[in-house]
Design an enzyme around this catalytic site. Structure first.
Site, PDB file in Angstrom:
ATOM      1  N   MET A 181       0.844  -1.193   0.000  1.00 59.46           N
ATOM      2  CA  MET A 181       0.000   0.000   0.000  1.00 59.46           C
ATOM      3  C   MET A 181       0.883   1.250   0.000  1.00 59.46           C
ATOM      4  SD  MET A 181      -3.429  -0.984   2.047  1.00 59.46           S
ATOM      5  CE  MET A 181      -2.783  -0.807   3.688  1.00 59.46           C
ATOM      6  N   LEU A 218       6.669   3.168   1.440  1.00 61.20           N
ATOM      7  CA  LEU A 218       7.616   2.058   1.527  1.00 61.20           C
ATOM      8  C   LEU A 218       8.699   2.306   2.575  1.00 61.20           C
ATOM      9  CD1 LEU A 218       8.022   1.222  -2.270  1.00 61.20           C
ATOM     10  CD2 LEU A 218       6.398   0.277  -0.603  1.00 61.20           C
ATOM     11  N   HIS A 231       9.463  -3.351   3.385  1.00 59.91           N
ATOM     12  CA  HIS A 231       9.009  -3.606   2.007  1.00 59.91           C
ATOM     13  C   HIS A 231      10.207  -3.902   1.099  1.00 59.91           C
ATOM     14  CE1 HIS A 231       5.604  -0.773   3.285  1.00 59.91           C
ATOM     15  NE2 HIS A 231       4.963  -1.865   2.923  1.00 59.91           N
ATOM     16  N   GLN A 270     -10.374  -2.655   1.972  1.00 56.48           N
ATOM     17  CA  GLN A 270      -9.910  -3.377   3.154  1.00 56.48           C
ATOM     18  C   GLN A 270      -9.841  -2.511   4.406  1.00 56.48           C
ATOM     19  OE1 GLN A 270      -6.040  -4.230   1.174  1.00 56.48           O
ATOM     20  NE2 GLN A 270      -5.184  -3.998   3.216  1.00 56.48           N
ATOM     21  N   GLN A 285       5.569 -11.773   7.000  1.00 58.49           N
ATOM     22  CA  GLN A 285       5.010 -12.439   8.184  1.00 58.49           C
ATOM     23  C   GLN A 285       4.474 -11.421   9.189  1.00 58.49           C
ATOM     24  OE1 GLN A 285       8.033 -15.051   9.744  1.00 58.49           O
ATOM     25  NE2 GLN A 285       7.839 -16.480   8.046  1.00 58.49           N
ATOM     26  N   LYS A 286       4.803 -10.159   8.983  1.00 54.77           N
ATOM     27  CA  LYS A 286       4.250  -9.076   9.823  1.00 54.77           C
ATOM     28  C   LYS A 286       2.725  -9.179   9.873  1.00 54.77           C
ATOM     29  CE  LYS A 286       3.682  -4.782  11.452  1.00 54.77           C
ATOM     30  NZ  LYS A 286       2.805  -4.084  10.557  1.00 54.77           N
ATOM     31  N   VAL A 341      10.648  -7.542   9.480  1.00 53.32           N
ATOM     32  CA  VAL A 341      11.799  -6.633   9.534  1.00 53.32           C
ATOM     33  C   VAL A 341      11.521  -5.611  10.645  1.00 53.32           C
ATOM     34  CG1 VAL A 341      13.178  -4.979   8.235  1.00 53.32           C
ATOM     35  CG2 VAL A 341      12.202  -6.988   7.079  1.00 53.32           C
ATOM     36  N   SER A 394       4.147   1.133   7.867  1.00 51.30           N
ATOM     37  CA  SER A 394       3.835   2.447   7.287  1.00 51.30           C
ATOM     38  C   SER A 394       3.099   3.322   8.298  1.00 51.30           C
ATOM     39  CB  SER A 394       2.958   2.278   6.042  1.00 51.30           C
ATOM     40  OG  SER A 394       3.592   1.424   5.130  1.00 51.30           O
TER      41      SER A 394
HETATM   42  P1  AMP Z   1       1.540  -2.988   3.448  1.00 50.56           P
HETATM   43  O1  AMP Z   1       2.087  -1.951   2.536  1.00 50.56           O
HETATM   44  O2  AMP Z   1       1.583  -2.610   4.888  1.00 50.56           O
HETATM   45  O3  AMP Z   1       0.207  -3.527   2.988  1.00 50.56           O
HETATM   46  O4  AMP Z   1       2.544  -4.199   3.343  1.00 50.56           O
HETATM   47  C1  AMP Z   1       2.895  -4.774   2.113  1.00 50.56           C
HETATM   48  C2  AMP Z   1       3.615  -6.071   2.363  1.00 50.56           C
HETATM   49  O5  AMP Z   1       4.791  -5.816   3.120  1.00 50.56           O
HETATM   50  C3  AMP Z   1       2.770  -7.065   3.179  1.00 50.56           C
HETATM   51  O6  AMP Z   1       2.999  -8.372   2.692  1.00 50.56           O
HETATM   52  C4  AMP Z   1       3.306  -6.891   4.566  1.00 50.56           C
HETATM   53  O7  AMP Z   1       3.155  -8.032   5.381  1.00 50.56           O
HETATM   54  C5  AMP Z   1       4.776  -6.620   4.273  1.00 50.56           C
HETATM   55  N1  AMP Z   1       5.418  -5.914   5.384  1.00 50.56           N
HETATM   56  C6  AMP Z   1       5.062  -4.717   5.906  1.00 50.56           C
HETATM   57  N2  AMP Z   1       5.868  -4.405   6.941  1.00 50.56           N
HETATM   58  C7  AMP Z   1       6.733  -5.436   7.079  1.00 50.56           C
HETATM   59  C8  AMP Z   1       7.787  -5.730   7.986  1.00 50.56           C
HETATM   60  N3  AMP Z   1       8.143  -4.896   8.964  1.00 50.56           N
HETATM   61  N4  AMP Z   1       8.474  -6.884   7.823  1.00 50.56           N
HETATM   62  C9  AMP Z   1       8.126  -7.757   6.845  1.00 50.56           C
HETATM   63  N5  AMP Z   1       7.138  -7.549   5.968  1.00 50.56           N
HETATM   64  C10 AMP Z   1       6.450  -6.406   6.083  1.00 50.56           C
END
Ligand code: AMP
Length: 284
Positions: free
Chosen positions: A30, A33, A37, A61, A148-149, A176, A186
């Site tokens: 989303m 970044l 990401h 969502q 896995q977050k 991470v 984010s």
């Molecule tokens: P988002 O932009 O928050 O929807 O995240 C996009 C992808 O990045 C999703 O698969 C999240 O699980 C992954 N993601 C977000 N933050 C982390 C993090 N700190 N560590 C690992 N993956 C992440």
């Protein structure tokens, strides 16, 4: 790097790459970044010839309009970060392109979406499975990388990819974290400096649970985690749960204490910012 904004253009780009025998790794996001990401992007780069990153803040969502409105959208920075990371294509459609007048089809997830985050966020996972199906359709990746977050999301997507015969390999990338342990997100930029400092109680509560689980019960692990959060006045605890890493059902007694079987997850609020975290309770 190319930036693409429509599904037709995206599909044409992917088909031309695939016709040259190239494999495509896909990281849906989303935007806003962060290093988390970019580590998923690096993982995709290792596995595939070309990497596509989608940037789309998916209205379907979000349960709360203010959360959707407040979601950060630094699109220029995001595109620059993707270019530096060696991404081949950014797919950034608008909401009007994704959900034009007349749009009505949804992808309905199963029981995995009724647990954990599900009851408190009605429609959230259906919004996720619907948008990810559309993105999979446009991008046509060989491999999809998810963090896995968002562990429950990862499991639901893996199930969906298998159930709908997509043939897409779903990879779960480890969480991470910042140097103090807070999972990168984010939403972290919406924390005040004081809240950001206080937010370290979220990963620390999971550390306390890991220690308690060595000789205690799942309830002991939850109690240990909860007391860490309760000790921080600016934190508002929502839930902590010990669950089966595969089917996500609640674990009320430990069988074998081995890695990869049982996880703990939590959600904690700082004002209107909701942070989630999880980890393996018995990792090596
Ligand atoms: P988002 O932009 O928050 O929807 O995240 C996009 C992808 O990045 C999703 O698969 C999240 O699980 C992954 N993601 C977000 N933050 C982390 C993090 N700190 N560590 C690992 N993956 C992440």
């Amino acid at each position: 790097m190319i930036t693409i904004t429509t599904p037709d253009e995206m599909r044409a780009w992917s088909m031309s790459r695939k016709s040259r025998g190239r494999t495509i790794g896909f990281v849906p996001t989303m935007g806003a970044l962060h290093d988390g990401h970019l580590r998923l992007v690096a993982d995709a780069t290792q596995r595939c010839d070309d990497v596509v990153v989608s940037i789309f803040v998916n209205p379907l969502q979000f349960n709360v309009d203010t959360d959707f409105d407040a979601y950060p959208r630094p699109i220029d920075d995001d595109v620059a970060a993707c270019a530096s990371a060696g991404v081949a294509a950014v797919y950034a459609p608008t909401a009007a392109v994704m959900y034009p007048r007349g749009f009505q089809t949804r992808v309905v997830p199963g029981a995995l979406a009724d647990l954990m985050e599900g009851p408190g966020r009605p429609g959230h996972f259906e919004g996720v499975t619907t948008v990810v199906s559309k993105l999979f359709g446009a991008v046509g990746p060989d491999v999809g990388i998810f963090g896995q977050k968002d562990y429950q999301q990862l499991r639901i997507i893996a199930r969906m990819a298998a159930d709908l015969d997509t043939g897409i390999e779903i990879v779960g990338h480890p969480i991470v974290r910042d140097s103090d342990g807070l999972a990168q997100s984010s939403r972290n930029v919406r924390l005040t400096p004081a809240q950001r400092d206080a937010a370290v109680v979220v990963p620390r509560s999971l550390d306390a649970a890991v220690a308690a689980a060595r000789s205690g019960t799942p309830a002991d692990a939850v109690d240990a985690a909860r007391s860490v959060v309760f000790a921080e006045p600016s934190a508002r605890w929502e839930y902590t749960t010990v669950f089966d890493a595969d089917d996500l059902t609640e674990v009320t007694r430990f069988g074998v204490r081995s890695p990869g079987r049982v996880r703990i997850a939590t959600a904690v609020w700082f004002d209107d910012v909701r942070l989630i975290d999880n980890r393996d309770l018995f990792e090596d």
